[in-house]
Write a protein that holds these residues in place. Sequence first.
Motif: not given
Length: 296
Positions: A5-15, A78-92
């Motif tokens: 159900d988590i559709d997207f994740v804004i993964v960065g970048a800082a600043k 983080a990338p492996a963890r994100v993909h394992a839990a959210l394989p179908h999410a959109r990343l920004i």
Amino acid sequence: MQTTDIDFVIVGAAKCATTWLQRALQSDPQVAMPDPELHYFSRHFERGLDWYLDQFPSGAADRLTGEKSNSYLDTPQAPARVHAALPHARLIVQLRNPIERAYSDYCMLYRRGEVGSDITRYLDPDSATKRRFLDDGLYYRQLEPYLERYPRERLLILLYDDMLRTPQAHLDHVRSFLGLAPRALPAASRKKVKDRTEPMLSPSLRRLMQPIRPAIEPFRKTPLFRAVRRQVVREIAYPTFPLALRNRLAGYYRPDIAKLEALIGRDLAHWADPAEADTPFGLMADQSRKTAHQYS
């Protein structure tokens, strides 16, 4: 809520003004996002998936659901963890000139009193020991693990430059990527997200107060605390950013920028041009500091 159900994740970048992006999306009632950065897949993975899912607003399953944590780009696990839990999410991902990003990051820690005024000690690629300021701008290297796991079409790579020039079109692009209709930029997103000219405690005073912060935290919102604070805050005078140091950083980032250019099909040569700097601190006259960049 299930991880799917988590559709997207804004993964960065800082600043890179991802807070601006988060607030613009949060203003839409169709979008559900936790307010703080969760940093689950980077700093708090030991808390478990149930903790992560519990952080999302109630009723989020009926809306487009996402989160923003800048540390997901610069944390190797983080990338492996994100993909394992959210394989179908959109990343920004939103990226800024890495030279300006490094200086902005340094200024943030400087005003917190966590680094000193010798900017070369922190930003010189040949001698810096605190690699955070430098290596967090190696965007292609950080993106590679995500590109190995997600189809390219599920990763939206944005440029800070575009947000500055055409914020409405920039937001429309993000909303289209997420399957949302265009929506007017909220008034709050036209204002400053963070203002480095805002009066603050000096770095030296912040260092002195660090040991007693837990004791004074309960009083921070009291009228007396605010009155005392107004008497001691001042505008921070940031260390200048020497042109020679800036040029060394341009050389340090050049190979990574070349790979990023090929990936996104954009010419980023202007990132090495001091005339195109988006952080006027230390590079221009003092008057420019009053109109320093809104989104640093």
